[in-house]
Design a protein around this motif. Structure first.
Motif, PDB file in Angstrom:
ATOM      1  N   ASP A  73       7.737   6.915 -85.914  1.00 37.51           N
ATOM      2  CA  ASP A  73       8.898   7.717 -86.292  1.00 37.51           C
ATOM      3  C   ASP A  73       8.471   9.166 -86.122  1.00 37.51           C
ATOM      4  N   ALA A  74       8.876   9.787 -85.016  1.00 38.16           N
ATOM      5  CA  ALA A  74       8.384  11.113 -84.667  1.00 38.16           C
ATOM      6  C   ALA A  74       9.539  12.064 -84.422  1.00 38.16           C
ATOM      7  N   THR A  75       9.388  13.302 -84.871  1.00 36.94           N
ATOM      8  CA  THR A  75      10.412  14.333 -84.676  1.00 36.94           C
ATOM      9  C   THR A  75       9.806  15.535 -83.972  1.00 36.94           C
ATOM     10  N   MET A  76      10.391  15.914 -82.847  1.00 39.01           N
ATOM     11  CA  MET A  76       9.963  17.083 -82.089  1.00 39.01           C
ATOM     12  C   MET A  76      10.979  18.208 -82.297  1.00 39.01           C
ATOM     13  N   LEU A  77      10.470  19.427 -82.518  1.00 35.52           N
ATOM     14  CA  LEU A  77      11.328  20.575 -82.775  1.00 35.52           C
ATOM     15  C   LEU A  77      11.213  21.605 -81.666  1.00 35.52           C
ATOM     16  N   LEU A  78      12.351  22.151 -81.244  1.00 31.55           N
ATOM     17  CA  LEU A  78      12.378  23.332 -80.389  1.00 31.55           C
ATOM     18  C   LEU A  78      12.595  24.530 -81.310  1.00 31.55           C
ATOM     19  N   ASN A  79      11.538  25.302 -81.530  1.00 28.17           N
ATOM     20  CA  ASN A  79      11.587  26.423 -82.470  1.00 28.17           C
ATOM     21  C   ASN A  79      12.070  27.692 -81.784  1.00 28.17           C
ATOM     22  N   VAL A  80      12.750  28.539 -82.554  1.00 31.84           N
ATOM     23  CA  VAL A  80      13.230  29.822 -82.046  1.00 31.84           C
ATOM     24  C   VAL A  80      12.710  30.950 -82.919  1.00 31.84           C
ATOM     25  N   ASP A  81      12.661  32.155 -82.372  1.00 27.09           N
ATOM     26  CA  ASP A  81      12.229  33.306 -83.163  1.00 27.09           C
ATOM     27  C   ASP A  81      13.406  33.866 -83.954  1.00 27.09           C
ATOM     28  N   GLN A  82      13.199  35.016 -84.599  1.00 25.08           N
ATOM     29  CA  GLN A  82      14.236  35.592 -85.458  1.00 25.08           C
ATOM     30  C   GLN A  82      15.490  36.001 -84.697  1.00 25.08           C
ATOM     31  N   TYR A  83      15.381  36.080 -83.370  1.00 22.61           N
ATOM     32  CA  TYR A  83      16.529  36.471 -82.559  1.00 22.61           C
ATOM     33  C   TYR A  83      17.197  35.268 -81.889  1.00 22.61           C
ATOM     34  N   GLY A  84      16.675  34.075 -82.166  1.00 26.16           N
ATOM     35  CA  GLY A  84      17.249  32.881 -81.580  1.00 26.16           C
ATOM     36  C   GLY A  84      16.720  32.557 -80.201  1.00 26.16           C
ATOM     37  N   VAL A  85      15.608  33.164 -79.810  1.00 28.51           N
ATOM     38  CA  VAL A  85      15.016  32.907 -78.495  1.00 28.51           C
ATOM     39  C   VAL A  85      13.999  31.768 -78.620  1.00 28.51           C
ATOM     40  N   PRO A  86      14.121  30.706 -77.813  1.00 21.67           N
ATOM     41  CA  PRO A  86      13.154  29.602 -77.891  1.00 21.67           C
ATOM     42  C   PRO A  86      11.734  30.104 -77.665  1.00 21.67           C
ATOM     43  N   GLU A  87      10.799  29.641 -78.532  1.00 23.80           N
ATOM     44  CA  GLU A  87       9.429  30.124 -78.407  1.00 23.80           C
ATOM     45  C   GLU A  87       8.377  29.027 -78.412  1.00 23.80           C
ATOM     46  N   SER A  88       8.684  27.835 -78.925  1.00 21.55           N
ATOM     47  CA  SER A  88       7.651  26.801 -78.958  1.00 21.55           C
ATOM     48  C   SER A  88       8.254  25.436 -79.238  1.00 21.55           C
ATOM     49  N   LEU A  89       7.483  24.418 -78.872  1.00 23.54           N
ATOM     50  CA  LEU A  89       7.756  23.039 -79.250  1.00 23.54           C
ATOM     51  C   LEU A  89       6.715  22.603 -80.255  1.00 23.54           C
ATOM     52  N   SER A  90       7.132  21.854 -81.263  1.00 25.66           N
ATOM     53  CA  SER A  90       6.165  21.395 -82.267  1.00 25.66           C
ATOM     54  C   SER A  90       6.674  20.139 -82.933  1.00 25.66           C
ATOM     55  N   TRP A  91       5.757  19.407 -83.567  1.00 26.30           N
ATOM     56  CA  TRP A  91       6.163  18.299 -84.409  1.00 26.30           C
ATOM     57  C   TRP A  91       6.751  18.871 -85.691  1.00 26.30           C
ATOM     58  N   SER A  92       7.574  18.095 -86.361  1.00 24.74           N
ATOM     59  CA  SER A  92       8.143  18.529 -87.629  1.00 24.74           C
ATOM     60  C   SER A  92       7.043  18.643 -88.677  1.00 24.74           C
ATOM     61  N   LYS A  93       7.415  19.090 -89.863  1.00 24.37           N
ATOM     62  CA  LYS A  93       6.443  19.318 -90.927  1.00 24.37           C
ATOM     63  C   LYS A  93       5.586  18.088 -91.199  1.00 24.37           C
ATOM     64  N   ASP A  94       6.200  16.920 -91.111  1.00 23.80           N
ATOM     65  CA  ASP A  94       5.472  15.694 -91.388  1.00 23.80           C
ATOM     66  C   ASP A  94       4.834  15.100 -90.135  1.00 23.80           C
ATOM     67  N   ASP A  95       4.798  15.890 -89.047  1.00 27.83           N
ATOM     68  CA  ASP A  95       4.271  15.418 -87.767  1.00 27.83           C
ATOM     69  C   ASP A  95       4.965  14.131 -87.376  1.00 27.83           C
ATOM     70  N   PHE A  96       4.239  13.038 -87.316  1.00 26.28           N
ATOM     71  CA  PHE A  96       4.904  11.773 -87.023  1.00 26.28           C
ATOM     72  C   PHE A  96       4.281  10.675 -87.872  1.00 26.28           C
ATOM     73  N   ASP A  97       5.089   9.658 -88.170  1.00 20.48           N
ATOM     74  CA  ASP A  97       4.632   8.503 -88.931  1.00 20.48           C
ATOM     75  C   ASP A  97       4.476   7.320 -87.995  1.00 20.48           C
ATOM     76  N   TRP A  98       3.490   6.485 -88.266  1.00 20.36           N
ATOM     77  CA  TRP A  98       3.329   5.258 -87.513  1.00 20.36           C
ATOM     78  C   TRP A  98       2.839   4.179 -88.468  1.00 20.36           C
ATOM     79  N   TYR A  99       3.003   2.942 -88.085  1.00 19.82           N
ATOM     80  CA  TYR A  99       2.566   1.852 -88.944  1.00 19.82           C
ATOM     81  C   TYR A  99       2.208   0.633 -88.092  1.00 19.82           C
TER      82      TYR A  99
END
Length: 351
Positions: A73-99
């Motif tokens: 169960d993984a969530t990828m985020l497209l992050n933006v800066d304070q002006y709304g410009v895309p700046e990075s891709l990252s996993w969500s706060k909980d990264d990803f879960d697996w079992y």
């Protein structure tokens, strides 16, 4: 110690898959769900500004082969800066879960990083659970279902976060262990759990109930003590001192369907001053089109103007083999003033 348990866990998982492959006439089954969402453009009336809000993509995959199940169960985020410009891709706060789980005999299941939640801990609207309702953990878990209608669980967590460490990955910590059980009476399920029972500072316990005795109606309710994960994730305590009564939680969730109309409700409150509530309504106009309204708030009983109330009218279009497409308009209201407007969209595809 940490390396030893990592190797042991990997050996169990790989060995389980090898065993599953040797099972004759075993057929693999796969469940897949992907949710792509964004608030697209957010208009801030105070700043007289608008900007792109970024995107989120959550993927859930479950695989079953013979006596083995596994998933992510993984969530990828497209992050933006304070002006709304895309700046990075990252996993969500909980990264990803697996079992991964292995059932050598029908009544026992051995799990690594396994979730097995008590029914009454489930939030229907949010599609998530109260953390204390998990009979498993991010470590080793053993589940027993050899008695009709009864499920028992014992778990040894060993996460990497500071508040999750155990003796198995930190020699300075106590050996913590958790227990839980759930019994199914048919119309009613009752469950309870206790975790970190060897740690006088972090131990917690909970009780839950789920009622399904009325057609098309579900009602979940529970009480949790010292569930810090749920306090911080759902009630969003940020920079606030968490009092003892803030760690005592009551959760409730309900849903009802009648004809083309449906309504669902989530509620979480501390025994102090803060609460969270969300309602989701829907009406099926046709088989393909549904109209609805969501409303939510994360607030304080003694100062409702401090919190934000959000209202989102929405439309959902369902297309066979393509999934659900949702678009809405969200209004954020604080202190009786309209603060922000956003245009959230979502696409959910599953099989």
């Amino acid at each position: 110690m940490k390396k030893l348990f990592s190797v042991l866990a990997a050996s169990i998982v790989l060995g389980s898959f090898a065993f599953a492959q040797e099972e004759e006439k075993s057929e693999a089954t796969v469940a897949f769900k992907n949710e792509l969402s964004s608030d697209t453009v957010e208009f801030d009336r105070d700043e007289d500004d608008q900007k792109f809000t970024g995107m989120s993509n959550r993927t859930v995959v479950d695989l079953a082969v013979g006596k083995v199940t596994a998933g992510i169960d993984a969530t990828m985020l497209l992050n933006v800066d304070q002006y709304g410009v895309p700046e990075s891709l990252s996993w969500s706060k909980d990264d990803f879960d697996w079992y991964a789980t292995f059932s050598p005999v029908p009544v026992f299941t051995l799990g690594f990083s396994a979730n097995n939640f008590i029914e009454g801990s489930y939030f229907i609207v949010e599609d998530r659970n109260v953390e204390n309702g998990n009979l498993g953990s991010d470590g080793f878990s053993l589940f027993f279902e050899g008695i009709e209608n009864l499920k028992l669980g014992v778990t040894v967590p060993f996460g990497m976060e500071e508040d999750e460490q155990n003796y198995v990955n930190d020699d300075d910590e106590n050996f913590n262990i958790g227990f839980g059980a759930e019994y199914d009476f048919g119309a009613l399920k009752l469950g309870a759990s206790a975790k970190d029972v060897c740690n006088s500072d972090d131990h917690n316990f909970s009780v839950f109930a789920s009622f399904v005795g009325v057609e098309n109606f579900i009602f979940n309710v529970g009480y949790s003590y010292n569930d810090i994960t749920t306090v911080t994730d759902i009630l969003e305590f940020e920079g606030e001192k968490i009092e003892d009564d803030d760690k005592k939680l009551i959760n409730a969730s309900a849903s009802y369907e009648i004809g083309s109309f449906s309504v669902a409700f989530d509620y979480l409150t501390t025994l102090n001053k803060k609460f969270y509530a969300k309602v989701d309504t829907g009406y099926g106009i046709t088989e393909a089109f549904t109209a609805g309204v969501e409303a939510e708030t994360n607030n304080w009983y003694d100062d409702l103007d401090q919190g934000v109330f959000s209202v989102k009218p929405k439309f959902v279009y369902t297309k066979e083999n393509l999934g659900d497409f949702e678009i809405g308009v969200r209004f954020d209201i604080q202190d009786s003033d309209l603060k922000k407007i956003a245009i959230p969209v979502k696409w959910i595809y599953e099989f």
